[in-house]
Motif scaffolding. Structure first.
Motif, mmCIF file in Angstrom:
data_model
loop_
_atom_site.group_PDB
_atom_site.id
_atom_site.type_symbol
_atom_site.label_atom_id
_atom_site.label_comp_id
_atom_site.label_asym_id
_atom_site.label_seq_id
_atom_site.Cartn_x
_atom_site.Cartn_y
_atom_site.Cartn_z
ATOM 1 N N GLU A 36 29.284 30.607 41.501
ATOM 2 C CA GLU A 36 29.624 30.135 40.153
ATOM 3 C C GLU A 36 28.534 29.197 39.630
ATOM 4 O O GLU A 36 28.149 29.265 38.463
ATOM 5 N N GLY A 37 28.056 28.356 40.508
ATOM 6 C CA GLY A 37 26.986 27.435 40.139
ATOM 7 C C GLY A 37 25.723 28.183 39.750
ATOM 8 O O GLY A 37 25.033 27.809 38.794
ATOM 9 N N GLN A 38 25.440 29.255 40.484
ATOM 10 C CA GLN A 38 24.242 30.038 40.169
ATOM 11 C C GLN A 38 24.334 30.627 38.768
ATOM 12 O O GLN A 38 23.356 30.645 38.025
ATOM 13 N N THR A 39 25.541 31.087 38.411
ATOM 14 C CA THR A 39 25.735 31.662 37.072
ATOM 15 C C THR A 39 25.442 30.609 36.003
ATOM 16 O O THR A 39 24.740 30.868 35.024
ATOM 17 N N VAL A 40 25.979 29.402 36.206
ATOM 18 C CA VAL A 40 25.743 28.326 35.246
ATOM 19 C C VAL A 40 24.252 27.990 35.172
ATOM 20 O O VAL A 40 23.675 27.863 34.088
ATOM 21 N N LEU A 41 23.627 27.886 36.326
ATOM 22 C CA LEU A 41 22.208 27.512 36.344
ATOM 23 C C LEU A 41 21.322 28.617 35.761
ATOM 24 O O LEU A 41 20.299 28.328 35.125
ATOM 25 N N ASN A 42 21.725 29.883 35.948
ATOM 26 C CA ASN A 42 20.988 30.968 35.304
ATOM 27 C C ASN A 42 20.988 30.767 33.796
ATOM 28 O O ASN A 42 19.964 30.919 33.136
ATOM 29 N N GLY A 43 22.164 30.423 33.269
ATOM 30 C CA GLY A 43 22.277 30.164 31.828
ATOM 31 C C GLY A 43 21.438 28.971 31.411
ATOM 32 O O GLY A 43 20.754 29.008 30.371
ATOM 33 N N GLN A 44 21.468 27.927 32.219
ATOM 34 C CA GLN A 44 20.674 26.724 31.903
ATOM 35 C C GLN A 44 19.183 27.064 31.885
ATOM 36 O O GLN A 44 18.440 26.630 30.991
ATOM 37 N N LEU B 84 16.726 26.631 28.770
ATOM 38 C CA LEU B 84 15.573 25.727 28.831
ATOM 39 C C LEU B 84 14.268 26.478 28.553
ATOM 40 O O LEU B 84 13.346 25.940 27.934
ATOM 41 N N ILE B 85 14.211 27.733 28.998
ATOM 42 C CA ILE B 85 12.997 28.520 28.754
ATOM 43 C C ILE B 85 12.872 28.820 27.252
ATOM 44 O O ILE B 85 11.790 28.801 26.682
ATOM 45 N N THR B 86 14.022 29.039 26.602
ATOM 46 C CA THR B 86 14.014 29.304 25.158
ATOM 47 C C THR B 86 13.751 28.035 24.360
ATOM 48 O O THR B 86 12.998 28.039 23.391
ATOM 49 N N ASN B 87 14.391 26.941 24.765
ATOM 50 C CA ASN B 87 14.296 25.689 23.996
ATOM 51 C C ASN B 87 13.302 24.741 24.668
ATOM 52 O O ASN B 87 13.681 23.811 25.384
ATOM 53 N N THR B 88 12.050 24.995 24.389
ATOM 54 C CA THR B 88 10.988 24.300 25.126
ATOM 55 C C THR B 88 10.823 22.836 24.717
ATOM 56 O O THR B 88 10.068 22.107 25.338
ATOM 57 N N ASP B 89 11.536 22.425 23.658
ATOM 58 C CA ASP B 89 11.418 21.028 23.220
ATOM 59 C C ASP B 89 12.150 20.069 24.146
ATOM 60 O O ASP B 89 12.025 18.866 23.999
#
Lengths: 171, 439
Positions: free
Chosen positions: A75-83, A87-92
């Motif tokens: 479950e944690g991996q799923t959340v971290l995949n999303g994070q 983060l890769i999309t929102n580079t700011d």
């Protein structure tokens, strides 16, 4: 001033400012303080996918751990995949990952355990493509529980690593 | 003399008895034995100057409180006294004190000249009709009257038990207010008995686990002032503080002074892994003492500075280890059931105090250096963080109560497990560190 110095300084300022916010370590819905005019869609989720509130609520800002463990669960991996994706999309944004433990442990050990958890989350995010220099870690040990009962129901929520975004830091 | 000495030896034997009675490293026992405390009388000290009456009364009360607080002595109240001490130098009427069964009698005189305070005292063995030791006097400032009372009590305790005293000492701790999820913490310092509380920091950032220097002049602690846990050192006299180690991307915590007062051992976390390091305060030079993927933390030096006891989960769970002070091979010393943490070397060098977690309970305990004769002194929902009295006979620790309204406070217990009692503090309190005896 190098990017790194600036990053660290602003990070420290944010961390300091955050200390005064009693909801700082609050429940998952505590998007306060960073809500930059985010609208809420019909689903109850923030509509702006680039907002901090969206990250906290839709992506999920935290992963939970088993007793005395720092292994990232499926479950944690799923959340971290999303994070990682966010983060890769929102580079700011940069982030400080906060590791926490439940109260059932000695103070020093729990600090070290919280650091293990924060680092496990950081390593996972790096493995999914997030640049390591955007991710700092800190452990609060058992100093900042979000749930204060002395039962496993509370402890389970307190054994966590929370990814706290620092915004507007594009260099 | 004989009767009093016999009684004292009896007390001393009891202190030592549980140590001798147990065998085997796995034997665990919570000792709750009760001894008959030694009855003493401390008639109000004689005011030698007219303006010394108030202080003479207060000083006598603090001496009595120090002695009875050990659990080894029982005060015979003034209302039961037959005799009266009106002249410090007049011969003692032993029959008056025998009649009320006071085995020890403490008399004294107090004089005040300006802000100078002089306290004289004598200790008598009532049943052998002789003075125990010789009369002594302390001179100090009137503002320091509590310290002078503690010094008298230390001397009395010492003469009667043959052990060093611990009353003229201080405790630095973390003062706490607010619920568990919004707790505000600041460093505080007080006398060992909870008097004279002063605050050393504000509560704008989390502070943890202060530790006295070997002379009590400085305090090491961990603060989140920078946003990250970092070790600071604070001068108790002028309250100036500075950060000791701020390597970026790391956390530093669990500091403790070496007996030389110049070296600090602590935990440094890097990349999720926590190891022990040593820092020379003069040169700023840092050296690594352990290098393992496990958690190594809570280090504490032996009194001679040659060894360090610490906790590690290298075996899979938290256990206690001893290694040379410069690092090197570590010997595991804890083998009982459960987890062991926060080891602290006794100032006498003979015992290690620790926190033990087993079956959902927390205990403060002591064991020998080889792990034998483990003895649990307390049991509760959450006891942790022992610190030794300067004489190695009493331990203070934090106790946190269960649930949403849980609160932390300080307790002390002697090393036989007797005389468990709360230490009064104005607010919640945790992480005590006991100073050496003051000079």
């Amino acid at each position: 001033m190098t990017f790194l110095t600036r990053f660290l300084m602003v990070g420290a300022l944010l961390a300091l400012a955050a200390c005064n916010d009693p909801n700082r370590f609050g429940g998952a819905g505590s998007g306060s303080g960073s809500g930059t005019g985010t609208g809420v869609a019909g689903s109850g989720l923030p509509s702006d996918p680039t907002s901090v509130a969206y990250f906290q609520q839709a992506v999920g800002d935290r992963v939970l751990f088993a007793v005395d463990q720092s292994t990232i669960s499926p479950e944690g991996q799923t959340v971290l995949n999303g994070q990682a994706q966010w983060l890769i999309t929102n580079t700011d944004y940069t982030a400080v990952i906060e590791g926490h433990a439940d109260e059932q442990g000695t103070r020093e050990y729990n600090l070290a355990l919280g650091a293990r958890r924060a680092n496990a989350a950081r390593e996972y995010l790096i493995s999914r493509g997030v640049a390591g220099n955007r991710l700092q870690t800190v452990s609060y040990g058992k100093e900042r529980p979000i749930e204060i009962c002395s039962d496993e129901a509370c402890y389970a929520k307190n054994r966590r690593a929370v990814t706290v975004l620092a915004s507007g830091l594009s260099s | 003399m004989k009767r009093l000495l016999a009684c004292l030896l009896f007390g001393a034997t009891l202190l030592a008895a549980p140590l001798a009675a147990q065998t085997g490293p796995l034997r665990i026992e919570i000792t709750e034995g009760v001894i008959e405390p030694l009855p003493f009388a401390v008639p109000t000290f004689v005011p030698d100057t007219a303006d010394a009456a108030a202080q003479a009364g207060q000083i006598s009360q603090v001496i009595a409180a120090d002695l009875t607080g050990t659990g080894l002595f029982r005060e015979i109240p003034a209302t039961a006294h037959i005799g009266k001490i009106t002249d410090f130098n007049a011969p003692v009427q032993y029959a008056d004190w025998k009649a009320i069964n006071a085995q020890a009698l403490i008399t004294g005189g107090v004089s005040v000249a300006g802000d100078k305070l002089t306290v004289r005292f004598r200790v008598y063995d009532v049943f052998s009709g002789a003075e125990l030791g010789t009369g002594l006097q302390f001179v100090g400032s009137t503002a320091g009257w509590r310290r002078m009372a503690h010094k008298v009590a230390d001397e009395v305790y010492s003469r009667i038990t043959g052990e060093g005293g611990y009353f003229d000492s201080r405790v630095v701790y973390v003062s706490e207010v607010g619920p568990k999820d919004q707790r505000r913490k600041r460093l505080a310092i007080m006398d060992y008995d909870g008097a004279n509380v002063q605050y050393l920091t504000d509560s704008s950032s989390i502070v943890l686990a202060p530790r006295f220097s070997p002379t009590g002049d400085r305090v090491l602690y961990t603060s989140y002032e920078s946003g990250f846990p970092r070790i600071h050192v604070l001068d108790v006299g002028n309250v100036e503080r500075r950060v000791l180690d701020q390597t970026e991307g790391t956390m530093s915590f669990a500091p403790r002074f070496a007996p030389d007062g110049r070296t600090v051992v602590f935990s440094l976390e890097q990349g999720g892994n926590t190891d022990l390091y040593r820092l020379d305060l003069n040169s700023g030079q840092r050296s690594r003492l352990t290098n393992a993927p496990s958690i190594e933390t809570a280090p504490s030096y032996s009194p001679d500075g040659s060894r360090i006891v610490f906790e590690s989960d290298r075996s899979g769970t938290q256990q206690l280890y001893i290694m040379p002070a410069a690092g090197g091979e570590a010997q595991r010393i804890s083998f009982g059931q459960g987890r062991y943490g926060t080891p602290v070397w006794s100032p006498r060098g003979d015992l290690i105090a620790f926190t033990k977690q087993n079956k959902g309970r927390f205990h403060i305990g002591v064991m020998r250096l080889d792990g034998s004769e483990e003895r649990l002194l307390t049991a509760s929902f959450l006891d942790e963080g022992p610190t030794w009295a300067p004489n190695g006979r009493v331990i203070m620790f934090s106790r946190e109560t269960q649930g949403a309204s849980g609160r932390s406070s300080l307790y002390s217990v002697d090393i036989t497990g007797r005389n468990l009692k709360p230490v009064p503090t104005p607010d919640g309190a945790s992480d005590p560190s006991w100073s050496p005896l003051q000079k």
